[in-house]
Design a protein around this motif. Structure first.
Motif, PDB file in Angstrom:
ATOM      1  N   GLY A   7       0.957  -1.063   0.058  1.00  0.00           N
ATOM      2  CA  GLY A   7       0.223  -0.013   0.052  1.00  0.00           C
ATOM      3  C   GLY A   7       0.592   1.332  -0.276  1.00  0.00           C
ATOM      4  N   GLU A  68      -8.238   9.259  -2.909  1.00  0.00           N
ATOM      5  CA  GLU A  68      -7.426   8.965  -2.145  1.00  0.00           C
ATOM      6  C   GLU A  68      -5.482   9.209  -2.572  1.00  0.00           C
ATOM      7  N   SER A 107      -5.220   3.374   1.163  1.00  0.00           N
ATOM      8  CA  SER A 107      -5.810   3.175   2.721  1.00  0.00           C
ATOM      9  C   SER A 107      -6.133   1.374   1.978  1.00  0.00           C
ATOM     10  N   LYS A 108      -6.178   0.682   2.881  1.00  0.00           N
ATOM     11  CA  LYS A 108      -6.918  -1.075   3.202  1.00  0.00           C
ATOM     12  C   LYS A 108      -7.487  -1.296   2.141  1.00  0.00           C
ATOM     13  N   GLY A 109      -8.530  -0.304   2.300  1.00  0.00           N
ATOM     14  CA  GLY A 109      -9.763  -0.818   1.401  1.00  0.00           C
ATOM     15  C   GLY A 109      -9.695  -0.577   0.107  1.00  0.00           C
ATOM     16  N   PHE A 110      -8.911   0.111  -0.723  1.00  0.00           N
ATOM     17  CA  PHE A 110      -8.200   0.689  -1.889  1.00  0.00           C
ATOM     18  C   PHE A 110      -7.350  -0.521  -2.059  1.00  0.00           C
ATOM     19  N   LYS A 112      -7.290  -3.662  -1.188  1.00  0.00           N
ATOM     20  CA  LYS A 112      -8.230  -4.657  -1.558  1.00  0.00           C
ATOM     21  C   LYS A 112      -8.173  -5.139  -3.041  1.00  0.00           C
ATOM     22  N   ILE A 113      -8.763  -3.938  -3.062  1.00  0.00           N
ATOM     23  CA  ILE A 113      -9.409  -3.278  -4.498  1.00  0.00           C
ATOM     24  C   ILE A 113      -8.312  -4.433  -6.074  1.00  0.00           C
TER      25      ILE A 113
END
Length: 133
Positions: A7, A68, A107-110, A112-113
């Motif tokens: 990340g 982001e 971010s961790k969410g981005f 993940k994508i």
């Protein structure tokens, strides 16, 4: 020195696949590159390039949302994460990794994508590795 982790965004002289095919060994410029994985056990780090060039037909890229870009302290223009190729380098004896090149992080969410989309590319054999040494 900050240890690179998944990340993170670092300045890195990314070597494009087309440059490697022409026999080049050094990236032509430092660019914003995303650490996809940093594996200490195997002493490897995997970079995805970040570019301002929108995808052409047949390319798989994820646009970086404005939030982001701000979080990672990137340019305030449209950017994409390139998923059709990646650089693999050494964590400890790289000729290219710059210990002072840290810029920010996604971010961790981005992430993940990005990881999920990249995994599809790998399984379909649509992501080319450019090994650095």
């Amino acid at each position: 020195m900050k240890e690179p982790k998944s990340g993170d965004i670092w300045r890195y002289p990314y070597l494009w696949d087309w440059q490697a095919e022409q026999g080049e060994e050094d990236g032509r410029k430092n660019r914003q590159s995303l650490v996809l994985m940093a594996i200490a056990k195997d002493n490897q780090i995997y970079f995805l390039s970040i570019t301002s060039q929108p995808p052409r037909p047949g390319q798989t890229r994820i646009e970086v949302p404005e939030m982001e870009r701000r979080r990672a302290k990137l340019d305030d223009k449209r950017l994409w994460v390139v998923l059709e190729e990646y650089n693999r380098d050494s964590l400890t004896d790289s000729l290219y990794f710059q210990p002072d090149g840290y810029l920010g992080e996604f971010s961790k969410g981005f992430m993940k994508i990005i990881r999920a989309t990249f995994a599809v590319q790998l399984r379909a054999r649509k992501a080319k590795e450019v090994a650095r040494r």
